[in-house]
Motif scaffolding. Sequence first.
Motif, PDB file in Angstrom:
ATOM      1  N   ASN A   1       0.849  -1.188   0.000  1.00 28.89           N
ATOM      2  CA  ASN A   1       0.000   0.000   0.000  1.00 28.89           C
ATOM      3  C   ASN A   1       0.881   1.233   0.000  1.00 28.89           C
ATOM      4  O   ASN A   1       1.991   1.212   0.536  1.00 28.89           O
ATOM      5  CB  ASN A   1      -0.916   0.029   1.231  1.00 28.89           C
ATOM      6  N   ASN A   2       0.368   2.307  -0.583  1.00 26.75           N
ATOM      7  CA  ASN A   2       1.133   3.542  -0.679  1.00 26.75           C
ATOM      8  C   ASN A   2       0.419   4.650   0.081  1.00 26.75           C
ATOM      9  O   ASN A   2      -0.688   5.053  -0.273  1.00 26.75           O
ATOM     10  CB  ASN A   2       1.308   3.940  -2.143  1.00 26.75           C
ATOM     11  N   THR A   3       1.068   5.103   1.146  1.00 24.96           N
ATOM     12  CA  THR A   3       0.541   6.217   1.927  1.00 24.96           C
ATOM     13  C   THR A   3       1.645   7.249   2.065  1.00 24.96           C
ATOM     14  O   THR A   3       2.790   6.916   2.298  1.00 24.96           O
ATOM     15  CB  THR A   3       0.092   5.750   3.320  1.00 24.96           C
ATOM     16  N   SER A   4       1.297   8.502   1.923  1.00 33.45           N
ATOM     17  CA  SER A   4       2.271   9.600   2.019  1.00 33.45           C
ATOM     18  C   SER A   4       3.440   9.421   1.058  1.00 33.45           C
ATOM     19  O   SER A   4       4.565   9.836   1.327  1.00 33.45           O
ATOM     20  CB  SER A   4       2.790   9.734   3.458  1.00 33.45           C
TER      21      SER A   4
ATOM     22  N   THR B   1      -5.423   8.979   8.366  1.00 31.77           N
ATOM     23  CA  THR B   1      -5.448   8.859   6.905  1.00 31.77           C
ATOM     24  C   THR B   1      -5.959   7.491   6.455  1.00 31.77           C
ATOM     25  O   THR B   1      -5.847   7.135   5.288  1.00 31.77           O
ATOM     26  CB  THR B   1      -4.040   9.092   6.321  1.00 31.77           C
ATOM     27  N   ASN B   2      -6.501   6.722   7.418  1.00 34.44           N
ATOM     28  CA  ASN B   2      -7.052   5.381   7.171  1.00 34.44           C
ATOM     29  C   ASN B   2      -5.991   4.353   6.806  1.00 34.44           C
ATOM     30  O   ASN B   2      -6.290   3.318   6.197  1.00 34.44           O
ATOM     31  CB  ASN B   2      -8.128   5.419   6.075  1.00 34.44           C
ATOM     32  N   THR B   3      -4.756   4.602   7.176  1.00 37.02           N
ATOM     33  CA  THR B   3      -3.702   3.614   7.022  1.00 37.02           C
ATOM     34  C   THR B   3      -3.768   2.642   8.194  1.00 37.02           C
ATOM     35  O   THR B   3      -3.865   3.063   9.348  1.00 37.02           O
ATOM     36  CB  THR B   3      -2.324   4.288   6.996  1.00 37.02           C
TER      37      THR B   3
ATOM     38  N   HIS C   1       3.300   4.237   9.642  1.00 33.27           N
ATOM     39  CA  HIS C   1       2.710   5.560   9.435  1.00 33.27           C
ATOM     40  C   HIS C   1       3.758   6.631   9.159  1.00 33.27           C
ATOM     41  O   HIS C   1       3.522   7.820   9.385  1.00 33.27           O
ATOM     42  CB  HIS C   1       1.859   5.933  10.653  1.00 33.27           C
TER      43      HIS C   1
ATOM     44  N   GLU D   1       3.210  10.414   7.826  1.00 31.01           N
ATOM     45  CA  GLU D   1       1.819  10.847   7.977  1.00 31.01           C
ATOM     46  C   GLU D   1       1.718  11.915   9.059  1.00 31.01           C
ATOM     47  O   GLU D   1       2.579  12.008   9.943  1.00 31.01           O
ATOM     48  CB  GLU D   1       0.928   9.662   8.357  1.00 31.01           C
TER      49      GLU D   1
END
Length: 576
Positions: free
Chosen positions: A394-397, A499-501, A542, A545
């Motif tokens: 998954n890709n966050t930030s 951020t729903n991570t 996280h 984030e």
Amino acid sequence: MTITPKLAQAVLFSTAHAAVFRKAWVAPATLALVILAGCGGGGSSSSSSSGGATVKQSGLANTGCAFSYSLTGAAALTGNDPLLANQWHLTNTGQSGGTAGEDLRVAAAWTTTRGAGTKVAVVDDAIEVLHADLAPNVVAGESYDYRPASLGSVYPLPCNSDDDHGTAVAGIIAARDGNQIGGAGVAPRTSLIGYNALATNFDTDIADALTRRNASVGIFHNSWGSPDDGKLHPAEASFENAINSGITSGRAGRGSIFVFPAGNGLCYATNPSGACIDDDSNLDGYVNKRGVISVCAVDHQGKQPVYGESGANVLVCGPTSNLTSTRALLGGITTTGLQNQYRNDFSGTSASAPMVSGVVSLMLSANPNLTWRDVRLILARTARRNDATDPGWNNTSGLWHNPKYGFGVANAQAAVASAATWSSVGGSTSLQSCGPFSRTPNLAIPEAASATVAGPVVQDTVNISGASCPITRIEFVEVTFSATHGYSGDLRISLTSPTNTVSQLVNNRICGDRVLQPTGVFANVTVPCGDYTNWTFGSVRHLDEPAAGNWTLRVNDAQPADIGTWTNWSIRIFGR
């Protein structure tokens, strides 16, 4: 301290060692001094090392030593290293049957640096600092022998064939290159120090080794950890104090770098129905800590090996071997062996972790001013996304992450390039922290309906305002959790950020000594799985984030026969 031996190694690495490489080289002139490697006196302990991560454990003292050593000297040789072509982890051409390019990208990094000017201390059972491929990099007079009989000798040498672990680890990091003997380490010009604190296994010795000479030692490498049995294993206070001291005061405030293996507990055993019993890196109190780089594993095809543990605490992976369904070794790591020999059978996260220590050594050589926080951020941002079709990514930030692989495989080329121009975020003194933000939900955890139908999720949320926590770029999250439950291995626990991570802090698992009835229903027995009483999970998930917003913890029971209550939890956030 007594810890049960890691049964996972007996299961995973029970195959006979592959053929040991023996390099025929011109024996240098032997000096007069002959050293007998000291073995422990009364009360000393041993450490097992069957190819995976060494486990701290009690053992009987050795009463004699099988090895003797001679101090030797010879003119330095130059030329190609004959085993370099076998070291697929450095340059993978498919020579071991793997996928070309699945390696550390070291060759490109070596055009910039090979690790000169940095120091790595290997904390292990023993290190053959007189090995011909290690000795050129060993710092004279700075290694230390913790065995009582040696009274603090500077030679932490192996005493018998069981003391082979630390020498293999040291070779992966710092075997000398270009000397016509053996292979090369990831950082073949780094300075090497050996501390055999696991030879005594005393907590005080381990804490001492993790802080010894930390004004100049950049990296403290550790290829050991708690048993892989699905149980909760807290670290000692002395260990935690050593880590905190290191990241605060090591290297003149820039902080010591502590590298540990994530563990070998994926499918460490099977239950009577044939289902895998999995461990989780977040259950090991040595590696779920802020300040510790937890290293996962990939094989020569860039895949998670059958033993590789996942965890929200895992930062990056290093290459190592895999095993077939019959436990045959695939892609064994070539490194230094005992008595000036070589081996091609090293394995486990004991092998993947020193790969990352080597990369960090290259980074510090390129930029000695990097702090411990800088090193973590660079490793995460430059890691290579392997096994790209795995659904866990998954890709966050802007950063890819996978519980199996952390942020990916360490990329020496990109990490060194980034290190050279990196603008520091500072050390411990500039690290911001918020919390702990505490909650007492006192929620009953409904029992699972069956062995295949988990119980409903219960959840609790804490709102963190920007005023109470101005961190806009998270670096680490700690969740401290308490629940009363008849069998803590039944619980699944996850954290969801604003951020729903989602950080999967732990999945349900069967602890090592729980027995299944023939019908597949859990036997109603009390098992020391470990209690979730103020257990702290660590998460790097996280990274980058923002902290402000709603943080939700979710808990459910995935197996029948036990019930419990979620009493309290808290969250603490670190970053900038």
